[in-house]
Design an enzyme around this catalytic site. Structure first.
Site, PDB file in Angstrom:
ATOM      1  N   HIS A 164       3.953  -7.815  10.490  1.00  0.00           N
ATOM      2  CA  HIS A 164       3.975  -7.974   9.266  1.00  0.00           C
ATOM      3  C   HIS A 164       5.085  -7.860   8.500  1.00  0.00           C
ATOM      4  CE1 HIS A 164       2.462  -6.843   5.093  1.00  0.00           C
ATOM      5  NE2 HIS A 164       2.892  -5.741   5.305  1.00  0.00           N
TER       6      HIS A 164
ATOM      7  N   TYR B 216      -0.582   2.280  -5.129  1.00  0.00           N
ATOM      8  CA  TYR B 216      -1.770   1.854  -4.811  1.00  0.00           C
ATOM      9  C   TYR B 216      -2.928   2.382  -5.633  1.00  0.00           C
ATOM     10  CZ  TYR B 216      -0.273   0.479  -0.248  1.00  0.00           C
ATOM     11  OH  TYR B 216       0.061  -0.300   0.635  1.00  0.00           O
TER      12      TYR B 216
ATOM     13  N   ASP C 271       4.254  -8.234   0.612  1.00  0.00           N
ATOM     14  CA  ASP C 271       3.465  -7.065   0.614  1.00  0.00           C
ATOM     15  C   ASP C 271       3.329  -6.742  -0.815  1.00  0.00           C
ATOM     16  OD1 ASP C 271       2.105  -4.865   2.516  1.00  0.00           O
ATOM     17  OD2 ASP C 271       3.218  -3.790   1.039  1.00  0.00           O
ATOM     18  N   ARG C 272       3.470  -5.322  -1.119  1.00  0.00           N
ATOM     19  CA  ARG C 272       3.483  -4.772  -2.496  1.00  0.00           C
ATOM     20  C   ARG C 272       4.265  -5.623  -3.429  1.00  0.00           C
ATOM     21  NH1 ARG C 272      -1.529  -2.264  -2.794  1.00  0.00           N
ATOM     22  NH2 ARG C 272      -1.130  -1.384  -4.767  1.00  0.00           N
TER      23      ARG C 272
ATOM     24  N   HIS D 139      -6.095   2.519   4.076  1.00  0.00           N
ATOM     25  CA  HIS D 139      -5.189   3.148   3.444  1.00  0.00           C
ATOM     26  C   HIS D 139      -5.061   2.784   2.018  1.00  0.00           C
ATOM     27  CE1 HIS D 139      -2.994  -0.720   4.472  1.00  0.00           C
ATOM     28  NE2 HIS D 139      -2.299  -0.254   3.470  1.00  0.00           N
TER      29      HIS D 139
END
Length: 286
Positions: A266, A204, A104-105, A149
């Site tokens: 996920h 983000y 993910d990030r 998001h």
């Protein structure tokens, strides 16, 4: 959690990272995603520690790591800054090179580490993600509907922090049954800290700003990842629905690309830890 591992807080320059490390053998860094902490790896790390030295930090601003001061361009949360944290952490622990695996990030941090510090990364694992610049270049109505998001957390006119802090459990979700009781408690402490929520929003905001610029500059310059790369996608997530063949995107970035999938949602380290650990161990040993 993490039997036989050591829990440290290590200064890496502008921030102090909370990190668990243990095992023996070639080093591998495991980087979590949003909104998790390093505890998301608690079922995977001990399996890998049988053959590797496993290093699991909280990203800057996440979990028990400290938060850097904000900057107008959000560069203090850019993946370039987080990649520099990874390199400084390797220095502090006495490792010249390491494999870096990110979900993910954390996938974006791992990629940026390999691009900015190719001499420090022996192998790269990118789990359930494509480069930020590539994702934003393909952002259409379907992307906006599913991943809205990104823009909610990233905009500043009506900052997301106030809404999230009103009920962090409702916004972030998670459960002790899925994550494990101790990992869930660790994660819940983090999401109830307004400073951590702000840091995650800044992550983000950096994604929409300096991270996108860095990716686009690398593409324009024809830069590619020189080490072997493993791309793993979750069969019950939406990367294939969004991109058709997400591996094709990574082929533009990596000359030596291996591809695998995991039967999970996920959060694959929580849903399918044994399968993921087996895939990673095979890649790391190859």
């Amino acid at each position: 959690m993490f039997p036989g591992f050591t829990l440290d807080h290590i200064d890496v320059g502008p921030v102090r990272l909370r990190v668990r490390h243990g095992g023996s053998g070639p080093p591998v860094v495991l980087l979590h995603g949003h909104p998790r902490t390093h505890a998301t790896w608690h079922r995977v790390a001990p399996l890998l520690a049988e053959a590797f030295t496993v290093i699991c930090p909280d990203l800057r601003g996440y979990g028990g790591s400290t938060t850097p001061p904000d900057t107008p361009d959000h560069s203090s949360y850019a993946k370039r800054a987080m990649a520099a944290d990874v390199v400084a952490l390797l220095d502090a622990l006495g490792h010249e090179r390491a494999a870096v695996i990110g979900h993910d990030r954390g996938c974006y941090v791992a990629m940026r580490t390999a691009l900015d510090h190719p001499d420090r990364v022996s192998r790269l694992g990118v789990l359930d993600g494509v480069p930020i610049g590539e994702a934003l270049a393909r952002a259409d109505a379907r992307f906006a509907a599913r991943w809205w998001h990104w823009f909610f957390l990233g905009q500043l006119d009506k900052p997301a922090e106030r809404i999230i802090n009103a009920d962090p459990d409702a916004w972030y979700g998670g459960s002790p049954e899925r994550m494990g009781a101790q990992a869930y408690a660790d994660y819940r402490r983090a999401i109830h800290d307004p400073a951590t929520v702000h840091a995650m929003c800044e992550d983000y905001r950096a994604g929409l700003g300096p991270d996108r610029v860095a990716d686009e500059a690398d593409r324009a310059a024809g830069r590619r990842i020189g080490c072997p790369v493993l791309f793993v996608w979750s069969e019950r997530d939406d990367l294939v629905e969004l991109y058709g063949d997400p591996a094709a995107i990574w082929r533009d970035w990596a000359g030596d690309l291996r591809i695998a999938s995991v039967d999970s949602g996920h959060h694959m380290a929580e849903d399918a830890p044994e399968q993921l650990a087996e895939l990673l161990a095979e890649f790391l040993s190859g």
